[in-house]
Each structure stands twice: as C-alpha cells, then as structure tokens.
Design an enzyme around this catalytic site. Structure first.
Site, PDB file in Angstrom:
ATOM      1  N   VAL A 148     -20.460  12.673  43.296  1.00  0.00           N
ATOM      2  CA  VAL A 148     -20.097  14.026  43.711  1.00  0.00           C
ATOM      3  C   VAL A 148     -18.608  14.265  43.485  1.00  0.00           C
ATOM      4  O   VAL A 148     -18.204  15.323  42.996  1.00  0.00           O
ATOM      5  CB  VAL A 148     -20.496  14.289  45.183  1.00  0.00           C
ATOM      6  CG1 VAL A 148     -20.025  15.662  45.645  1.00  0.00           C
ATOM      7  CG2 VAL A 148     -22.004  14.166  45.360  1.00  0.00           C
ATOM      8  N   CYS A 149     -17.774  13.273  43.808  1.00  0.00           N
ATOM      9  CA  CYS A 149     -16.319  13.422  43.619  1.00  0.00           C
ATOM     10  C   CYS A 149     -15.985  13.623  42.140  1.00  0.00           C
ATOM     11  O   CYS A 149     -15.201  14.510  41.790  1.00  0.00           O
ATOM     12  CB  CYS A 149     -15.573  12.199  44.147  1.00  0.00           C
ATOM     13  SG  CYS A 149     -15.701  11.981  45.933  1.00  0.00           S
ATOM     14  N   THR A 150     -16.578  12.823  41.290  1.00  0.00           N
ATOM     15  CA  THR A 150     -16.324  12.961  39.857  1.00  0.00           C
ATOM     16  C   THR A 150     -16.748  14.338  39.378  1.00  0.00           C
ATOM     17  O   THR A 150     -16.017  15.001  38.637  1.00  0.00           O
ATOM     18  CB  THR A 150     -17.056  11.852  39.068  1.00  0.00           C
ATOM     19  OG1 THR A 150     -16.573  10.582  39.518  1.00  0.00           O
ATOM     20  CG2 THR A 150     -16.815  11.989  37.581  1.00  0.00           C
ATOM     21  N   LEU A 195     -14.136  16.978  40.687  1.00  0.00           N
ATOM     22  CA  LEU A 195     -12.827  16.878  40.038  1.00  0.00           C
ATOM     23  C   LEU A 195     -12.900  17.253  38.557  1.00  0.00           C
ATOM     24  O   LEU A 195     -11.963  17.852  38.023  1.00  0.00           O
ATOM     25  CB  LEU A 195     -12.236  15.486  40.238  1.00  0.00           C
ATOM     26  CG  LEU A 195     -11.920  15.169  41.708  1.00  0.00           C
ATOM     27  CD1 LEU A 195     -11.443  13.740  41.853  1.00  0.00           C
ATOM     28  CD2 LEU A 195     -10.930  16.127  42.309  1.00  0.00           C
TER      29      LEU A 195
END
Length: 152
Positions: A45-47, A50
């Site tokens: 999810v973070c990737t 970002l």
C-alpha cells in the site's frame, strides 16, 4: 489522537533519504506543506501511494507546495526505496529517536512501532489546514489532497 485542523504544526528536524536536514520551519512563509506519514517503505500500500504521488508530483511539489513523506525507516532504507521506485521528492526518516515526530502529530502506532497513514496539509504560516488519518491497510485518496490544497 492526531493533531487537529487549526493547530500550529509541530516543528521537526529530520534527515531525508540523502542525509540532508529537513526542518518544517524552513518552509514557513514560503510554501504550503503536504506532510504525509506512512508505515514502511517497500510495502504494497505504501509503495502504491508514494508512486501515485510520484506520478502526480507537479500537483504536490511546486512553487507553492512541498511534499514531505515521513516513515520510521532509516535513511539508508529510504534511499534504496526512492532509487528503486524513482521517487524524487524527500523521503524523511523519523527513525531516531524512533517515532518522535510521528508521536508529535499523533499518528504513531505504539503496538506496531510505526506511523499510521496520516496526512497533514500545513499552510505557509505553519497551521494545519486539513488532515486525514487512515488505518494501516487503507490507502488515501490523492484527489482529497488536491482539493484541500486548492482551498488554501
């Protein structure tokens, strides 16, 4: 509990993925800041979040606005992550003292040892004008950031 709209944003001095010092107060009077906390580099999810910011970067990093993405990873981890994903905006490390800035903004998860997904839009005077906090598995909607920036 995350800090609220209308609150003076807590200042911080942290290192980015290139070892440069980043101070929130350096943007005061110059730029609005999109301050985005995320749990960990290299996670799905973070990737995704970002990289979505990377793909729309002119909306979040321009003459009026600075994007700062903060995690509790080390600067070394953030450097490799930025290189791998082609992220050209500052990835800021809240590694040591571990989570101090995340705690100041009320988005540090003590059980997991990382920040939750908190975003704060801070105006040029250093006041929080918009915020959203999502749980660890829940991605944020970048269109909401654009609307909040347009309203400043």
């Amino acid at each position: 509990m995350a800090i609220e709209v209308g609150t003076k944003a807590p200042d911080f001095e942290l290192k980015d993925n290139h070892g440069r010092t980043v101070k929130l107060s350096d943007f005061r009077g110059e730029k609005n800041v999109v301050l985005l906390f995320y749990p960990f580099a290299f996670t799905g999810v973070c990737t995704g979040e970002l990289c979505a910011l990377r793909d729309e970067l002119p909306k979040f990093e321009n003459d009026d606005t600075q994007l700062l993405a903060v995690s509790n990873d080390s600067i070394h981890t953030l450097r490799v992550f930025a290189e791998q994903e082609g992220l050209e905006y500052p990835l800021v490390s809240d590694f040591w003292p571990h989570g101090e800035t995340s705690r100041a903004y009320g988005v540090f998860d003590e059980e997991k040892g990382c920040a939750v997904r908190g975003t704060f839009i801070i105006d040029k005077e250093g006041v929080v004008r918009w915020t959203v906090v999502n749980g660890l598995p829940d991605a944020r909607d970048l269109n909401d950031y654009v609307k909040a920036l347009d309203a400043i």
